[in-house]
Design an enzyme around this catalytic site. Structure first.
Site, PDB file in Angstrom:
ATOM      1  N   ASP A 386      78.040  69.489  -1.534  1.00 19.09           N
ATOM      2  CA  ASP A 386      77.180  70.633  -1.233  1.00 19.09           C
ATOM      3  C   ASP A 386      76.332  70.338   0.013  1.00 19.09           C
ATOM      4  OD1 ASP A 386      75.972  73.076  -1.481  1.00 19.09           O
ATOM      5  OD2 ASP A 386      74.733  72.543  -3.214  1.00 19.09           O
ATOM      6  N   GLU A 389      77.083  71.642   5.615  1.00 23.13           N
ATOM      7  CA  GLU A 389      77.391  72.353   6.879  1.00 23.13           C
ATOM      8  C   GLU A 389      77.045  71.532   8.115  1.00 23.13           C
ATOM      9  OE1 GLU A 389      75.606  73.613   4.288  1.00 23.13           O
ATOM     10  OE2 GLU A 389      77.343  74.666   3.475  1.00 23.13           O
ATOM     11  N   ASP A 468      75.897  80.713  -1.672  1.00 25.47           N
ATOM     12  CA  ASP A 468      74.761  81.343  -2.348  1.00 25.47           C
ATOM     13  C   ASP A 468      74.796  82.859  -2.251  1.00 25.47           C
ATOM     14  OD1 ASP A 468      74.061  78.793  -2.932  1.00 25.47           O
ATOM     15  OD2 ASP A 468      72.587  78.614  -1.332  1.00 25.47           O
TER      16      ASP A 468
HETATM   17  C1  GLC Z   1      72.681  75.102  -2.772  1.00 25.44           C
HETATM   18  C2  GLC Z   1      74.006  75.377  -3.458  1.00 25.44           C
HETATM   19  C3  GLC Z   1      73.780  75.808  -4.885  1.00 25.44           C
HETATM   20  C4  GLC Z   1      72.968  74.744  -5.603  1.00 25.44           C
HETATM   21  C5  GLC Z   1      71.654  74.485  -4.872  1.00 25.44           C
HETATM   22  C6  GLC Z   1      70.861  73.342  -5.484  1.00 25.44           C
HETATM   23  O1  GLC Z   1      71.942  76.261  -2.627  1.00 25.44           O
HETATM   24  O2  GLC Z   1      74.755  76.342  -2.766  1.00 25.44           O
HETATM   25  O3  GLC Z   1      74.993  76.004  -5.535  1.00 25.44           O
HETATM   26  O4  GLC Z   1      72.687  75.153  -6.909  1.00 25.44           O
HETATM   27  O5  GLC Z   1      71.932  74.145  -3.514  1.00 25.44           O
HETATM   28  O6  GLC Z   1      71.574  72.156  -5.453  1.00 25.44           O
END
Ligand code: GLC
Length: 760
Positions: A386, A389, A468
């Site tokens: 996660d 980017e 998101d």
């Molecule tokens: C980012 C991710 C989301 C996750 C959050 C906290 O916003 O896209 O899926 O829950 O981070 O880790």
């Protein structure tokens, strides 16, 4: 054009101010490059193999007064014009694309370079990776630049997390071709010049370098694009199961309670996610000793109940100069983080100031990969890469003025690269590191991998979710074209957060999202911290029933879905397909983004607006069966069907298909596929066919041939099963249900071995 010559497998053509290179890689894929200087050497992060990795292709070169044509025996020809380095591409004698007047390559004073193709008025353009909006992208400007789009809204927001500079073009007659822009710098596809009929590809750096893939069908284009850029390894079968996540499941007790609730409410489920809540001080690759004191024990207990744990990994490494955090200590000592001036590049992510690994370096990738052992060794069986980017803010995340920022474009990377070149492959390289490490750490286990950001070929390493999104009807609607375009772009295994990540999901939206979401290739319910809960049981019996029915339908169809995943792994074919994938010449179906094909044989028509109790469904040519009512429709027209929540998802089966399904367990692999049910939907000629792929669902034995494929064909009232793979399907009971358009369905129970026939 001054002269042309052959150089290895390429033909080079020299113009006054540029050199053009034309290379046939297969009989249906050619590469076209242009440069005002020297051609650039290949980068290790290229999504395509070196030209020489392809078997040789015989080409003939023909020079005439208006240019030079390079033609393969298989009928793909690239014509370079005598003036202006413009090209036209022909396949089997028909022009499939051309630069046209004023088109071709150009280099501009601001350092950008463009390549302009003609954009015929009746052509549709799909793919482009991950986008908001509907299916066709005519009239839009689309950038390729991996972007953390926190709480993104609907159409017009661009770009998102994935940068895949590829499109599929389909002309009025349904003939298709694909173009992949092979450049990792920021690029833009400008399809706004509709009146001038021009499609402009612009790059901020690097070379003008693109591949053209002939069709003529969309399926052939996608197969060729994924031949070029890679296909996914087969995920574990349980990755098709229902997945429950939430940012805010902040203790082992919470996770156990969710697991218990899923079982208590009889919702089949396979995967539970540990978001950053499981980390110690929100630091990647750590465990909170109080909230998750015994992760291995938690994983083992859940495993006994059929659950697999997946854990999130962020690329931002908490800056802890005073010591005590080994990931930072080691990375810092070895010089593995990105720098700014004389120091580290430090920006804010969840734990506060963070440093960022330089994934362009092979040594860094190897080092990063080893940390995944801290998850796997505690029983984690899925990982989520996660914030890659990479996502970062200038001020602490909870500061009111905190804003999203990016590494400066001149941030140095390994191999003398800068961030302008590496940005779009940053997440890809992280995922390559993850992939290599997981193969090493678990050589015989398929670990679930999910990534938010990525670039061309991300499917080789991970499934993708669309980041998101929000709990809005518009986002429910958008998820369908978004996932279909991702699928056309090579990413077959993907999903959007069911229920929406941001916002507060109400009961009706939740029920409808389950109905559609259980047809996503990847079905994960996920929700942001502090937002209204959206587990299936939070809104009472009616919503719970609707959600349960949707999940159970998915589990019943697991044999069909798993076969689709195996197809995707073998050929790159998407799981969720726009109608035009199979019916490219059907003008009425081609733009439809509110219904989709799930594989070849099922058509879904979800409800995407509140208060709706019926919907129009467009059925392409042929015969279609409403799987809920048994009603049979002739295609090539719209039908109006009941679609109240309690009616379930409008789901149609194609006349001509055989759909395999199985018993519904509490989790994907709880029950053997026994009995196997085969729903036979005869076409107008009374014929049907289908396939079933099977393997152990979890190990790598399938790559060594331990897998079975059975082909079913039905004609003259007889259903025949024939193994077409290396192994035979196991002996078991088979329930054959032939759906007769005129009378009741016919059911036979037979003792199925390897090959059999039955009169039904
Ligand atoms: C980012 C991710 C989301 C996750 C959050 C906290 O916003 O896209 O899926 O829950 O981070 O880790």
């Amino acid at each position: 054009m001054r002269r042309w010559w052959r150089a290895g497998r390429s033909v080079l053509l020299e113009y006054e101010d540029a050199t053009l290179s034309v290379t046939h890689l297969t009989d249906a894929i050619a590469r076209v490059r242009a440069t005002p200087a020297d051609f650039l050497p290949r980068r290790p992060w290229s999504a395509t193999p070196p030209d020489d990795a392809f078997p040789p292709v015989e080409v003939a070169v023909e020079a005439t007064g208006d240019g030079v044509t390079v033609r393969s025996g298989g009928g793909l020809a690239v014509h370079a014009a005598a003036t202006g380095a413009r090209v036209a591409v022909l396949h089997r004698g028909q022009t499939i694309m051309m630069d046209g007047d004023g088109g071709g390559p150009a280099w501009h004073a601001d350092g950008r370079a463009t390549w302009t193709h003609r954009m015929p008025p009746d052509e549709n353009y799909l793919g482009f990776g991950e986008r908001t909006g509907l299916l066709d992208k005519r009239g839009q400007r689309l950038a390729c630049w991996c972007t953390d789009r926190y709480e993104y809204q609907g159409a017009g927001v661009d770009p998102l997390y994935q940068a895949i500079p590829f499109y599929l073009a389909v002309d009025a007659a349904g003939r298709s071709h694909g173009v992949y822009l092979h450049n990792t710098y920021r690029s833009v596809f400008d399809l706004t010049a509709q009146r001038e009929q021009r499609l402009v590809m612009a790059v901020d750096g690097g070379e003008l370098d693109w591949y053209v893939m002939a069709g003529p069908t969309p399926a052939e284009v996608v197969t060729r694009f994924t031949h070029l850029t890679g296909r996914m390894p087969l995920p574990p079968r349980w990755a098709l199961g229902y997945q429950q996540a939430r940012w805010g499941y902040d203790s082992a007790e919470r996770i156990r309670a969710v697991a218990a609730d899923l079982r208590r409410h009889d919702i089949p489920a396979d995967v539970l996610y540990l978001d950053i809540d499981h980390q110690d001080g929100l630091r990647t690759f750590t465990w909170d000793p109080e909230a998750f004191p015994d992760p291995a024990g938690l994983a083992a207990d859940l495993a006994a109940d059929g659950f697999k744990l997946a854990a999130v990994v962020d690329v931002g490494v908490s800056h802890q100069p005073e010591g005590g955090y080994d990931v930072f200590d080691e990375g810092h000592r070895k010089g593995y983080f990105l720098t700014e001036g004389d120091g580290l590049l430090l920006r804010h992510v969840w734990p506060g100031l963070c440093a960022f690994p330089d994934f362009a370096s092979p040594a860094v990738r190897q080092w990063w990969g080893r940390w995944y052992a801290s998850l796997l060794d505690r029983g984690v069986r899925g990982v989520v890469n996660d914030m890659n980017e990479p996502a970062m803010h200038d001020l602490p995340m909870d500061h009111p003025d905190s804003a999203r920022v990016e590494p400066p474009l001149d941030t140095p990377h390994d191999l003398d690269a800068d961030h302008a070149e590496v940005h779009n492959v940053y997440a890809l390289l992280e995922n390559a590191a993850t992939d290599a490490a997981l193969r090493d750490l678990r050589p015989d286990e398929r670990v679930l991998r999910l990534s938010r950001a990525g670039g061309t070929g991300i499917q080789r390493y991970a499934a993708v979710w669309t980041g998101d999104n929000g709990s809005y009807w518009e986002h429910l609607e958008m998820s369908l074209p978004q996932l279909m375009n991702l699928g056309l772009s090579g990413v077959a295994f993907a999903g959007a957060d069911i229920g929406g990540f941001f916002g507060d999901c109400g009961p009706e939206l939740l029920a409808r999202w389950f109905q559609l979401g259980c047809c996503y290739p990847l079905a994960r319910n996920h929700c942001a911290r502090g937002r209204a809960a959206q587990e299936p049981w939070v809104w009472g019996a009616e919503t719970l029933d609707a959600c349960r029915a949707a999940v159970r339908l998915r589990y019943r169809l697991l044999p069909y879905l798993y076969t689709l995943l195996a197809d995707a792994a073998e050929t790159g074919s998407p799981v969720l397909r726009p109608l035009l994938y199979h019916y490219p010449a059907d003008r009425r179906g081609r733009q439809l983004a509110d219904q989709a094909l799930l594989g070849r044989d099922l058509l879904i028509a979800p409800v995407l607006r509140p208060g709706v109790t019926a919907r129009a469904v467009y059925l392409p040519a042929g015969r279609w069966y409403d799987t809920r009512t048994g009603a049979v429709h002739d295609g090539g027209r719209h039908v109006l069907v009941d679609a109240a929540i309690g009616d379930g998802l409008p789901l149609f089966a194609r006349g001509g298909g055989v759909v395999p399904s199985g018993p519904v367990g509490r989790y994907a692999d709880e029950l053997p596929l026994n009995p196997l049910t085969l729903d036979v939907y005869p076409d107008r000629d009374g014929e049907a066919e289908g396939e079933l792929y099977e393997d152990d669902g979890a190990s790598m034995a399938h790559t060594r041939g331990v897998r079975a494929r059975t082909r079913y064909s039905y004609r003259d009232g007889v259903l025949t099963a024939r193994p077409v793979g290396l192994l035979d399907a196991p002996a078991r009971l088979v329930v054959v249900r032939v759906h007769h358009p005129t009378g009741p369905e016919l059911t036979r129970l037979i003792d199925g071995g390897k090959s059999w026939t039955v009169r039904a």
